[in-house]
Scaffold this active site. Structure first.
Site, PDB file in Angstrom:
ATOM      1  N   ASN A   1       0.864  -1.182   0.000  1.00  0.00           N
ATOM      2  CA  ASN A   1       0.000   0.000   0.000  1.00  0.00           C
ATOM      3  C   ASN A   1       0.898   1.229   0.000  1.00  0.00           C
ATOM      4  O   ASN A   1       1.468   1.590   1.023  1.00  0.00           O
ATOM      5  CB  ASN A   1      -0.898  -0.018   1.246  1.00  0.00           C
TER       6      ASN A   1
ATOM      7  N   LYS B   1       0.043   4.238  -0.370  1.00  0.00           N
ATOM      8  CA  LYS B   1      -0.623   5.434   0.182  1.00  0.00           C
ATOM      9  C   LYS B   1      -0.383   6.617  -0.776  1.00  0.00           C
ATOM     10  O   LYS B   1      -0.401   6.418  -1.981  1.00  0.00           O
ATOM     11  CB  LYS B   1      -0.141   5.690   1.613  1.00  0.00           C
TER      12      LYS B   1
ATOM     13  N   HIS C   1      -9.558   1.268   4.897  1.00  0.00           N
ATOM     14  CA  HIS C   1      -8.279   1.517   5.569  1.00  0.00           C
ATOM     15  C   HIS C   1      -8.522   2.534   6.688  1.00  0.00           C
ATOM     16  O   HIS C   1      -9.304   3.474   6.538  1.00  0.00           O
ATOM     17  CB  HIS C   1      -7.240   2.041   4.575  1.00  0.00           C
TER      18      HIS C   1
ATOM     19  N   GLU D   1      -6.906   4.992   7.662  1.00  0.00           N
ATOM     20  CA  GLU D   1      -6.657   6.391   7.311  1.00  0.00           C
ATOM     21  C   GLU D   1      -7.878   6.996   6.618  1.00  0.00           C
ATOM     22  O   GLU D   1      -8.152   8.187   6.765  1.00  0.00           O
ATOM     23  CB  GLU D   1      -5.389   6.492   6.448  1.00  0.00           C
TER      24      GLU D   1
ATOM     25  N   GLU E   1      -5.133  -4.463  10.861  1.00  0.00           N
ATOM     26  CA  GLU E   1      -4.146  -3.384  10.971  1.00  0.00           C
ATOM     27  C   GLU E   1      -4.425  -2.582  12.238  1.00  0.00           C
ATOM     28  O   GLU E   1      -5.216  -1.616  12.207  1.00  0.00           O
ATOM     29  CB  GLU E   1      -4.237  -2.450   9.759  1.00  0.00           C
TER      30      GLU E   1
ATOM     31  N   GLY F   1       2.662   2.856  10.681  1.00  0.00           N
ATOM     32  CA  GLY F   1       3.575   3.975  10.477  1.00  0.00           C
ATOM     33  C   GLY F   1       4.311   4.410  11.730  1.00  0.00           C
ATOM     34  O   GLY F   1       4.935   5.469  11.764  1.00  0.00           O
TER      35      GLY F   1
ATOM     36  N   SER G   1       3.689  -1.573  10.323  1.00  0.00           N
ATOM     37  CA  SER G   1       5.143  -1.586  10.491  1.00  0.00           C
ATOM     38  C   SER G   1       5.790  -2.933  10.151  1.00  0.00           C
ATOM     39  O   SER G   1       6.765  -3.337  10.789  1.00  0.00           O
ATOM     40  CB  SER G   1       5.534  -1.137  11.912  1.00  0.00           C
TER      41      SER G   1
HETATM   42  P1  13P Z   1       3.138   0.807   7.605  1.00  0.00           P
HETATM   43  O1  13P Z   1       3.665  -0.493   7.081  1.00  0.00           O
HETATM   44  O2  13P Z   1       3.828   2.011   7.055  1.00  0.00           O
HETATM   45  O3  13P Z   1       3.029   0.805   9.100  1.00  0.00           O
HETATM   46  O4  13P Z   1       1.615   0.936   7.064  1.00  0.00           O
HETATM   47  C1  13P Z   1       0.748  -0.111   7.262  1.00  0.00           C
HETATM   48  C2  13P Z   1      -0.495   0.150   6.506  1.00  0.00           C
HETATM   49  O5  13P Z   1      -1.275   1.002   6.865  1.00  0.00           O
HETATM   50  C3  13P Z   1      -0.722  -0.644   5.284  1.00  0.00           C
HETATM   51  O6  13P Z   1      -2.003  -0.458   4.787  1.00  0.00           O
END
Ligand code: 13P
Length: 246
Positions: free
Chosen positions: A9, A11, A92, A94, A164, A170, A209
């Site tokens: 992903n 983003k 997601h 976010e 997640e 992150g 992560s």
């Molecule tokens: P990170 O791997 O940067 O923590 O992000 C995870 C994520 O949100 C994948 O969709």
């Protein structure tokens, strides 16, 4: 019995140059023991699909609910398919936070992806406060049941679930393999309670992560069927190392 699924992903990261570099770096000599899906920003989907179709699949990080019509800015599931995509991410955290997406909206997005013949990955996960107050599973269950109530448990087999935990996204703080493995087992048990035939084949992947150093111990957990990778998926080498950890 379950083939691993490793997804990138990106983003809101990347550029045309990065797409080209990534494909060159990732394609060289990799042996795939998993389904690999790349989720670039929407504007790069078509380019990436054209470059990667032989060895990995691509998809969109979100999808609109409507099949078409006057919905400025939305991308319909059929359009994802039209340019070579086969997957979408829905729900997601976010988007749940930044765009205020509700469980119900996420369920409708899951359904619109299925209707277009795409495979949706639905993201579920709790905040740190919810974990600390002992509500993690209740939150995950509520998010999951919105999809099941709308689409049926068997529909989950056409996509996947991504667990997640928000506190691991992150942050560099990964859930321990045991914490993640326990939640995945609870999710599978919940689905088994609804439909015993679905649970054993259901792919439940972990996100938060994930990196080349921790991927192997996460994948060693019986109920972890792969990963949804953010930051560590932006470089071909680190993403390839995660895929190789399967
Ligand atoms: P990170 O791997 O940067 O923590 O992000 C995870 C994520 O949100 C994948 O969709």
């Amino acid at each position: 019995m379950r083939r691993s699924l490793i997804a990138a992903n990106w983003k809101t990261h990347g550029s045309l140059e990065m797409v080209g570099d990534f494909v060159k770096g990732f394609a060289s000599g990799i042996e795939l023991r998993a389904d690999v899906v790349l989720f670039p920003p929407a504007v790069y989907l078509s380019t990436l699909a054209g470059l990667t179709s032989e060895f990995v699949q691509v998809g969109l990080q979100d999808v609109g609910v409507a099949a078409d019509g006057a919905h400025t800015g939305e991308i319909a599931a059929s359009m994802v398919k039209d340019v070579g995509g086969s997957w979408v991410i829905v729900g997601h955290s976010e988007r749940r936070l930044d765009q205020g997406e509700s469980d119900e909206l996420v369920a409708h997005k899951f359904a619109s992806a299925l209707a277009a013949g795409l495979s949706p990955i639905v993201c579920v996960g709790e905040t740190l406060a919810q974990r600390e107050s002992g509500d993690a599973f209740a939150v995950v269950c509520r998010q999951l049941m919105a999809v099941v109530d709308h689409c049926g448990a068997a529909a989950l087999l056409n996509g996947a679930i991504a667990y997640e935990p928000l506190w691991a996204i992150g942050t560099g703080v990964t859930a321990t393999p045991e914490q993640a493995g326990q939640m995945h087992a609870s999710i599978r048990a919940q689905v088994a309670g609804l439909d015993e035939s679905v649970a054993p084949a259901l792919r439940i992947i972990y996100g938060g992560s994930v990196n080349p150093a921790n991927a192997g111990s996460l994948f060693a957990q019986e109920d972890i069927d792969g990963a949804l990778v953010g930051g560590a998926s932006l470089q071909a080498a680190s993403f390839a190392a995660i895929v190789a950890a399967v």
